[in-house]
Design a protein around this motif. Structure first.
Motif, PDB file in Angstrom:
ATOM      1  N   LEU A 122       4.378  -2.725   7.282  1.00 15.45           N
ATOM      2  CA  LEU A 122       4.474  -1.548   8.348  1.00 15.45           C
ATOM      3  C   LEU A 122       3.410  -0.960   9.016  1.00 15.45           C
ATOM      4  O   LEU A 122       2.119  -0.849   8.887  1.00 15.45           O
ATOM      5  CB  LEU A 122       4.686  -0.277   7.870  1.00 15.45           C
ATOM      6  CG  LEU A 122       6.556  -0.687   7.669  1.00 15.45           C
ATOM      7  CD1 LEU A 122       7.180  -0.214   7.004  1.00 15.45           C
ATOM      8  CD2 LEU A 122       7.411  -1.682   7.962  1.00 15.45           C
ATOM      9  N   LEU A 158       7.002  -3.974  12.934  1.00 10.97           N
ATOM     10  CA  LEU A 158       5.223  -4.594  11.231  1.00 10.97           C
ATOM     11  C   LEU A 158       3.957  -4.832  12.440  1.00 10.97           C
ATOM     12  O   LEU A 158       3.768  -4.628  13.372  1.00 10.97           O
ATOM     13  CB  LEU A 158       6.189  -5.580  11.384  1.00 10.97           C
ATOM     14  CG  LEU A 158       7.545  -5.999  10.698  1.00 10.97           C
ATOM     15  CD1 LEU A 158       8.493  -7.641  10.830  1.00 10.97           C
ATOM     16  CD2 LEU A 158       7.569  -5.636   9.717  1.00 10.97           C
ATOM     17  N   ALA A 167       2.849   0.904  10.833  1.00 10.75           N
ATOM     18  CA  ALA A 167       2.489   3.052  10.823  1.00 10.75           C
ATOM     19  C   ALA A 167       0.997   2.767   9.575  1.00 10.75           C
ATOM     20  O   ALA A 167       0.735   3.636   9.448  1.00 10.75           O
ATOM     21  CB  ALA A 167       3.482   3.846  10.813  1.00 10.75           C
ATOM     22  N   GLU A 168       1.052   2.101   8.504  1.00  8.65           N
ATOM     23  CA  GLU A 168       0.472   2.072   7.406  1.00  8.65           C
ATOM     24  C   GLU A 168      -0.908   1.553   7.541  1.00  8.65           C
ATOM     25  O   GLU A 168      -1.822   2.285   7.100  1.00  8.65           O
ATOM     26  CB  GLU A 168       1.455   0.965   6.524  1.00  8.65           C
ATOM     27  CG  GLU A 168       2.719   2.182   5.748  1.00  8.65           C
ATOM     28  CD  GLU A 168       2.900   1.866   4.490  1.00  8.65           C
ATOM     29  OE1 GLU A 168       3.500   0.428   4.734  1.00  8.65           O
ATOM     30  OE2 GLU A 168       3.077   2.597   3.979  1.00  8.65           O
ATOM     31  N   GLY A 206       8.593   3.516  13.548  1.00  8.42           N
ATOM     32  CA  GLY A 206       8.598   3.117  11.965  1.00  8.42           C
ATOM     33  C   GLY A 206       8.556   1.901  11.883  1.00  8.42           C
ATOM     34  O   GLY A 206       8.073   1.220  10.537  1.00  8.42           O
ATOM     35  N   MET A 247       5.931   7.217  16.922  1.00  5.24           N
ATOM     36  CA  MET A 247       5.153   7.298  16.462  1.00  5.24           C
ATOM     37  C   MET A 247       4.281   6.771  16.623  1.00  5.24           C
ATOM     38  O   MET A 247       3.507   5.410  17.291  1.00  5.24           O
ATOM     39  CB  MET A 247       4.907   7.436  15.029  1.00  5.24           C
ATOM     40  CG  MET A 247       4.876   6.321  14.275  1.00  5.24           C
ATOM     41  SD  MET A 247       5.361   6.183  12.499  1.00  5.24           S
ATOM     42  CE  MET A 247       6.518   6.888  12.077  1.00  5.24           C
ATOM     43  N   GLN A 248       2.505   7.421  16.870  1.00  9.29           N
ATOM     44  CA  GLN A 248       1.609   7.082  17.670  1.00  9.29           C
ATOM     45  C   GLN A 248       0.559   6.582  16.380  1.00  9.29           C
ATOM     46  O   GLN A 248       0.578   7.251  15.008  1.00  9.29           O
ATOM     47  CB  GLN A 248       0.721   8.339  17.956  1.00  9.29           C
ATOM     48  CG  GLN A 248      -0.457   8.676  19.133  1.00  9.29           C
ATOM     49  CD  GLN A 248      -0.285   7.721  20.179  1.00  9.29           C
ATOM     50  OE1 GLN A 248       1.173   7.855  21.142  1.00  9.29           O
ATOM     51  NE2 GLN A 248      -1.322   7.258  20.686  1.00  9.29           N
ATOM     52  N   GLU A 306      -2.291   3.222   9.863  1.00  7.77           N
ATOM     53  CA  GLU A 306      -3.608   4.349  10.414  1.00  7.77           C
ATOM     54  C   GLU A 306      -4.968   4.428   9.748  1.00  7.77           C
ATOM     55  O   GLU A 306      -4.789   4.395   9.026  1.00  7.77           O
ATOM     56  CB  GLU A 306      -2.783   5.627  10.343  1.00  7.77           C
ATOM     57  CG  GLU A 306      -3.102   7.209  10.253  1.00  7.77           C
ATOM     58  CD  GLU A 306      -2.721   7.051  12.034  1.00  7.77           C
ATOM     59  OE1 GLU A 306      -1.929   6.400  12.754  1.00  7.77           O
ATOM     60  OE2 GLU A 306      -4.223   7.323  12.539  1.00  7.77           O
TER      61      GLU A 306
END
Lengths: 158, 262
Positions: free
Chosen positions: A62, A21, A64-65, A18, A1-2, A67
């Motif tokens: 994570l 870390l 991605a969180e 996903g 994922m971006q 973002e």
């Protein structure tokens, strides 16, 4: 994922998984190796960074969180001209480190404290550092450094 | 870390839909779950992040005067946000883990996990709070069902906890010196119709109410009425840190301290 975020003032975008870390993105993706991984179980605090100004253990978030967030690492703590910030200088002046492994986390944690509590008591500093482990100094000089950076001396405000 | 898919919904409805997929599990602040995943004690194929859902965050009051706290509200936000209205809860939230853990860990995550040494379950049970999910409301007395067990069903999401605010309250914990989890934590809450005492950290079945102490304190809210009292050691946790008898003794001591501090 971006994912895209701001790291030390620069916009970065990366393709991650996903499971990636935040500390893996910082160290392996962005080569910002000042953030250390000590225990990898969220106990030692060596990986502490700021996410939107708050201290976070980057081994237990994570990527991605993050973002859209603003992330600051130890590499972003020096003054613009490359000289040490007052808190970093205080660690130097007061011998607040020996092996140096925990130091990035200590500085990030101390900076997060001073951001919300510019004149902490020594007791408040010691409680705040509960999530940052140091195996060399016995904490004493770390506490001194943070107190000095706040313009106080240890023993003044216990 | 093993591979999994991460879903990042922005609304509760999207989160509920994402959890309907096979192998999906929610993650809130991740301060317990991420270490659990690293140790492969849980290996969901799909994690649904509850972190970026604005409707799960924030603190307000309802018409009954209860503090309604969104499930994804962090410990740090609770510590700062309820200090004036419910200082005992603010103090509890501000004493969980360490500052970095409090930046990420959430009320809903703690209540859904029901760790036997977690702090929040004591406050939820002692105040007789209501746990709200995406589909129902559950009283605290029905919510906690033993170590790491709650009334939460598969794919159900905790959305909010509603705390009645006591006239007087305090939380006192005796920390395990290495982990700083509660070896024994006691939340005492005095309401117009009686006193409730909830104990965390001590028992094999997780958080529980010490009803003998509640009866005495409801007659007279004074630490001296509990002099020499302790709950039975039977059913208390015994480990290298403390025997069941010592934990039972600590429950008495911490309860008296909490009453004195309230």
């Amino acid at each position: 994922m971006q994912v895209s975020m701001t790291v030390n003032g620069q916009t970065v975008a990366a393709e991650i998984e996903g499971r990636t870390l935040l500390v893996e993105l910082l160290r392996e993706g962005l080569r910002l190796t000042g953030t250390h991984v000590g225990c990898d179980t969220s106990q030692c605090g060596a990986c502490t960074v700021h996410v939107d100004g708050l201290p976070v253990k980057a081994c237990t978030m994570l990527a991605a969180e993050a973002e859209g967030c603003s992330v600051t690492t130890i590499e972003g703590m020096a003054n613009a001209d490359g000289t040490l910030s007052p808190l970093q200088q205080a660690f130097n002046d007061h011998h607040g480190l020996q092996c140096g492994f925990c130091t990035p986390g200590m500085v990030m944690s101390g900076a997060a404290l001073l951001a919300v509590n510019p004149k902490p008591t020594e007791t408040e500093v010691r409680h705040w550092l509960e999530g940052n482990l140091c195996r060399c100094t016995g904490y004493h000089n770390i506490v001194k450094a943070i107190m000095a950076a706040s313009g106080q001396q240890v023993g003044e405000t216990v | 870390m093993y591979a999994f898919d991460l879903i990042r919904p922005r609304t509760l409805a999207e989160a509920v839909a994402a959890l309907a997929e096979d192998g999906a599990q929610p993650v809130s602040g991740g301060q317990t779950l991420i270490p659990t995943l690293k140790a492969r004690l849980a290996q969901p194929e799909r994690l649904v992040s509850l972190w970026n859902i604005p409707e799960l965050r924030g603190i307000c009051e309802d018409d009954a005067g209860r503090l309604c706290i969104g499930a994804a509200t962090t410990h740090a936000a609770v510590a700062a946000g309820v200090a004036d209205r419910f200082p005992a809860l603010a103090q509890l939230a501000g004493g969980i883990g360490d500052p970095a853990v409090r930046s990420r860990g959430t009320l809903g995550g703690s209540v859904a996990n029901n760790d036997p040494a977690a702090c929040y379950p004591a406050a939820v049970l002692a105040t007789g709070a209501t746990v709200v999910t995406d589909r129902r409301q559950i009283a605290a007395d029905d919510w906690f069902q033993g170590m790491f067990a709650t009334a939460l069903e598969e794919r159900e999401i905790v959305t909010e906890v509603r705390f009645p605010v006591p006239a007087r309250a305090a939380y006192v914990k005796f920390v395990q010196p290495a982990s700083r989890f509660a070896m024994v934590g006691v939340f005492v809450a005095q309401f117009a119709d009686g006193v409730r005492v909830a104990v965390t950290g001590a028992a094999e079945d997780g958080v529980f109410r010490w009803t003998d102490a509640e009866d005495r304190l409801s007659d007279r809210f004074d630490a001296t009425v509990l002099e020499g009292m302790a709950p039975p050691a039977d059913g208390m946790i015994g480990d290298i840190h403390a025997t069941p008898a010592y934990r039972a003794h600590l429950v008495g001591v911490m309860t008296r301290r909490a009453v004195a501090a309230a």
